[in-house]
Design an enzyme around this catalytic site. Sequence first.
Site, PDB file in Angstrom:
ATOM      1  N   HIS A   1     -50.244 -21.258 -23.169  1.00 37.66           N
ATOM      2  CA  HIS A   1     -49.637 -22.614 -23.096  1.00 37.66           C
ATOM      3  C   HIS A   1     -49.696 -23.095 -24.410  1.00 37.66           C
ATOM      4  O   HIS A   1     -48.986 -24.101 -24.599  1.00 37.66           O
ATOM      5  CB  HIS A   1     -50.234 -23.284 -22.088  1.00 37.66           C
ATOM      6  CG  HIS A   1     -49.194 -24.046 -21.005  1.00 37.66           C
ATOM      7  ND1 HIS A   1     -47.988 -23.694 -21.005  1.00 37.66           N
ATOM      8  CD2 HIS A   1     -49.644 -25.102 -20.063  1.00 37.66           C
ATOM      9  CE1 HIS A   1     -47.419 -24.694 -20.100  1.00 37.66           C
ATOM     10  NE2 HIS A   1     -48.486 -25.435 -19.452  1.00 37.66           N
TER      11      HIS A   1
ATOM     12  N   PHE B   1     -52.999 -33.552 -23.240  1.00 38.35           N
ATOM     13  CA  PHE B   1     -52.806 -32.482 -22.170  1.00 38.35           C
ATOM     14  C   PHE B   1     -51.368 -32.379 -22.053  1.00 38.35           C
ATOM     15  O   PHE B   1     -50.464 -33.350 -22.015  1.00 38.35           O
ATOM     16  CB  PHE B   1     -53.839 -32.662 -20.846  1.00 38.35           C
ATOM     17  CG  PHE B   1     -55.135 -32.422 -21.264  1.00 38.35           C
ATOM     18  CD1 PHE B   1     -55.676 -31.237 -21.104  1.00 38.35           C
ATOM     19  CD2 PHE B   1     -55.842 -33.398 -21.243  1.00 38.35           C
ATOM     20  CE1 PHE B   1     -56.945 -30.748 -21.478  1.00 38.35           C
ATOM     21  CE2 PHE B   1     -57.484 -33.129 -22.002  1.00 38.35           C
ATOM     22  CZ  PHE B   1     -57.943 -32.040 -21.666  1.00 38.35           C
TER      23      PHE B   1
ATOM     24  N   ASN C   1     -43.799 -28.837 -17.669  1.00 38.76           N
ATOM     25  CA  ASN C   1     -44.223 -30.256 -17.365  1.00 38.76           C
ATOM     26  C   ASN C   1     -44.416 -31.025 -18.808  1.00 38.76           C
ATOM     27  O   ASN C   1     -44.163 -32.135 -18.584  1.00 38.76           O
ATOM     28  CB  ASN C   1     -45.690 -30.279 -16.664  1.00 38.76           C
ATOM     29  CG  ASN C   1     -45.559 -29.870 -15.234  1.00 38.76           C
ATOM     30  OD1 ASN C   1     -44.417 -30.139 -14.714  1.00 38.76           O
ATOM     31  ND2 ASN C   1     -46.567 -29.230 -14.705  1.00 38.76           N
TER      32      ASN C   1
END
Length: 207
Positions: free
Chosen positions: A20, A66, A114
């Site tokens: 990621h 994040f 996201n």
Amino acid sequence: MIKLFVGLGNPGPEYEDTRHNAGFWWIDALARELKVQLVPERSYFGLMARASVRGENVWLLQPQTFMNLSGKSVGALARFFKIQPEEVLVVHDELDFEPGQVKLKRGGSHGGHNGLRDIHAQLGSADYWRLRIGIGHPGHKAEVANWVLKKPAPDQRQLIEDSIAHSLKAWPELQAGNMDKATLLIHTTKPPRPKPARPATAESDKG
């Protein structure tokens, strides 16, 4: 013209080498290329560097919010410096591409990513550029969340690093706004070496 280069990822050493964080790896490589250092900027909720390239300011950003809140960082910096969505390039991991593949596109859906979803919301637009770095797919949707937060195998990591190095060759064109040329550079890879022809056998000579 791209003024803001954003790499997506998660902060912290436990995530540093996970799939990621491919966007972070790209920004780290660009920072080395430009000889600039990313430093914490609380106002923009991330690590930031600024460089002057051909008389134009360029910002590098790694949100430290994040992944799911990446837009908070991107939106804050873009609003303050009056950077338009079409002047933003977001570099992120892409499940639909195999390691070694990298593609440039403008606009479109967030595709369930996201980080992109939050950037859409904070910029109020999907009309920004994305550089999609292939990380491969685990094969089943239920395994995706675990897959992206795991380290790639060494051979996969090397392919990802190779794709980053390849796409970085186009960054001057990206910065200058020569997007067609940048796309051609990024999407063109060296063809594999052709295999040597088989020597003719006695049987084949007979026809």
